[in-house]
Every structure is written in structure tokens, then in C-alpha cells.
Design an enzyme around this catalytic site. Sequence first.
Site, PDB file in Angstrom:
ATOM      1  N   LYS A 107       8.322  -4.965   2.287  1.00 49.07           N
ATOM      2  CA  LYS A 107       8.251  -3.433   2.794  1.00 49.07           C
ATOM      3  C   LYS A 107       7.545  -3.436   4.158  1.00 49.07           C
ATOM      4  O   LYS A 107       6.854  -3.889   4.621  1.00 49.07           O
ATOM      5  CB  LYS A 107       7.097  -2.744   1.986  1.00 49.07           C
ATOM      6  CG  LYS A 107       6.911  -1.398   2.317  1.00 49.07           C
ATOM      7  CD  LYS A 107       6.077  -0.699   1.261  1.00 49.07           C
ATOM      8  CE  LYS A 107       5.699   0.626   1.696  1.00 49.07           C
ATOM      9  NZ  LYS A 107       4.779   1.483   0.772  1.00 49.07           N
ATOM     10  N   TYR A 151       0.665  -1.167  -0.065  1.00 44.39           N
ATOM     11  CA  TYR A 151       0.001   0.059  -0.057  1.00 44.39           C
ATOM     12  C   TYR A 151       0.932   1.484  -0.051  1.00 44.39           C
ATOM     13  O   TYR A 151       2.020   1.344   0.534  1.00 44.39           O
ATOM     14  CB  TYR A 151      -0.875   0.011   1.277  1.00 44.39           C
ATOM     15  CG  TYR A 151      -0.460   0.003   2.499  1.00 44.39           C
ATOM     16  CD1 TYR A 151       0.254   1.069   3.122  1.00 44.39           C
ATOM     17  CD2 TYR A 151      -0.720  -1.297   3.354  1.00 44.39           C
ATOM     18  CE1 TYR A 151       0.557   0.837   4.413  1.00 44.39           C
ATOM     19  CE2 TYR A 151      -0.425  -1.351   4.472  1.00 44.39           C
ATOM     20  CZ  TYR A 151       0.405  -0.266   5.142  1.00 44.39           C
ATOM     21  OH  TYR A 151       0.703  -0.359   6.420  1.00 44.39           O
ATOM     22  N   CYS A 152       0.409   2.171  -0.671  1.00 50.88           N
ATOM     23  CA  CYS A 152       0.907   3.665  -0.707  1.00 50.88           C
ATOM     24  C   CYS A 152       2.542   3.272  -1.440  1.00 50.88           C
ATOM     25  O   CYS A 152       3.500   3.846  -0.828  1.00 50.88           O
ATOM     26  CB  CYS A 152       1.159   4.282   0.670  1.00 50.88           C
ATOM     27  SG  CYS A 152       1.481   6.036   0.422  1.00 50.88           S
ATOM     28  N   PRO A 153       2.394   2.648  -2.333  1.00 49.35           N
ATOM     29  CA  PRO A 153       3.780   2.188  -3.259  1.00 49.35           C
ATOM     30  C   PRO A 153       4.303   3.688  -3.543  1.00 49.35           C
ATOM     31  O   PRO A 153       3.898   4.481  -4.163  1.00 49.35           O
ATOM     32  CB  PRO A 153       3.525   1.561  -4.258  1.00 49.35           C
ATOM     33  CG  PRO A 153       2.175   1.924  -4.597  1.00 49.35           C
ATOM     34  CD  PRO A 153       1.287   2.267  -3.325  1.00 49.35           C
TER      35      PRO A 153
END
Length: 280
Positions: free
Chosen positions: A161, A148-150
Site C-alpha cells: 500500500k 494503517y487506516c485500512p
Amino acid sequence: MKPTDSYLTVPTWRFLDESLSARTRSALESFAADDTLCQLVGQQLSPPAVRTWVHDNTIVLGIQDHRLPHLEDALPVIHSAGYRTIVRNSGGLAVVLDQGVLNISIVLSEQAGSIDIPAGYDVMLDFVRRLLPEAGDRIEAYEIVGSYCPGSYDLSIGGKKFAGISQRRLRQGVAVQVYLCVEGSGSDRAELVRQLYDKGLGGEETKFAYPDIRPETMASLAELLGIPLTVTDVNLRVQQLLHALAGEVQMGGFREDEMELYTYYLQRVVDRNAKMIARG
């Protein structure tokens, strides 16, 4: 000497520890605090600052998340899982905050010269590597597809991550912010965001390409390092690192004469959040 040393090795650091005091407060207060520090540090009314902060279960939505075609179907799923939602008026996508996530803001001044965006990211990357010597150069910065939120400065170990970095610039101040998933399950957090997009898209095609979340791409530091690391542990490491980097560390929150500025920025972010919600 590393290029980041000139930013990290300074005569004085200011340290604001809100890892406990901010937990029950809205994350909007943290955005206001960083804006306040941007102005104070940027205008050299304060030495460079580091602020640590933790909030109870919150999903911070980006502007694009708020434009999901079926957001009204997604929010009940998030709220029933025990998470509140707020909208930030800035770039980036949804991130998860909870008691196992330590957020760190490094606030620097551009008075002596501009700090370009890659330099800001590199400062935080270097800081995190120094915080976690047991991981060191195994910490890599590149986009983790499926998280998420890459972004290009996702921090990972072995392709999983555990952190993401963002920046905020205001009044010649630069706030570089990182969320560190320290403890708990990184994949469980990612699953929550996956549900947000699944329900929020409702199978519709959109012009904006929302990330296809694969929960297995995310993990906490405790999971990745195989040690019982806690938010309290890492917060203590932040304080110890600042003492190693500076001749003096000024402790404490905003002074009485700074609170008027903080109140101004808090009202501003609260008003912006209300406007975003009203548009929904």
C-alpha cells in the site's frame, strides 16, 4: 469513455497548491480548507477544485484511536519521534503526514446529481492512475490487511500500500482525499503507527478491532517504482494533468471574499479538536 470522465473532464478546474505553504501549519487548517471548498463548490460558487497539501510530521488520529485504553502511554512515543498529534472528528484511523506524503483533495458538486460513495472513490483512483502512467493499471484498489487506516480503497502496487482514500461531504460538496506516500520509507511510517497501537492497547482486549500493523505491507511510490520520485514531481504532474483535463485552470488560494467562510470552518475544526482532547 470512462464513467469518471464526466467528473474529471470539465471546462474549468480550480487548483490550490499548498504543497509548500501548508507545511509548517497545523493539519487542522487543511480540514477547514476542504470544508470551505465543499461549500463553495457544492453551492457552485467555485468551479470544481483540486487542492494539494503537505504537512510536517503529524499523526492524525481518528476518533477510535483517541479511545485507545492507554493512549497516554502511546503519545510520548509519537512525540519523541518528532511527530505532533491531532484528532479529527470523522471516520478512519491514524494516518501519517510528513514532507514525503502528498495529499490531494478533489472537490466536486452534487448540484447536477448525487455522487455515490463508490463513484467518489473511483474518481480518485482514475486520477491517481493518470498521474502515474508508469504504474497505470498495476495500481489496484482493495484492502491491504496489515496497513494503517485500512479500507476497501487502499491503493497498492504488488500488494504493498502507498495510498488511502477518504471522503468528506458537506453542503452538496464532495471532497475526495488521498494521501500518497511518494518518497521515504513506507514501512518506517507504518512502524510508528504499530507502536501507537502497541503502547495504546497495552495488551488489553477492546471491543473495537484495531489493525494489527505489519510494516512490510506499506511502501512509498519511489520504493515501488524504483525511481527517485519526489513530492515536488507529483505535485507538478497534478498541475499538468489538470491542464490536460480542462480548458482553463484557475490558480491561487482563497479569495478575500472567501476567507470569512474559511475562518468559520477553521474555528469549528479547532474547537472540535479541543473538545476531543479534553475528553481524553
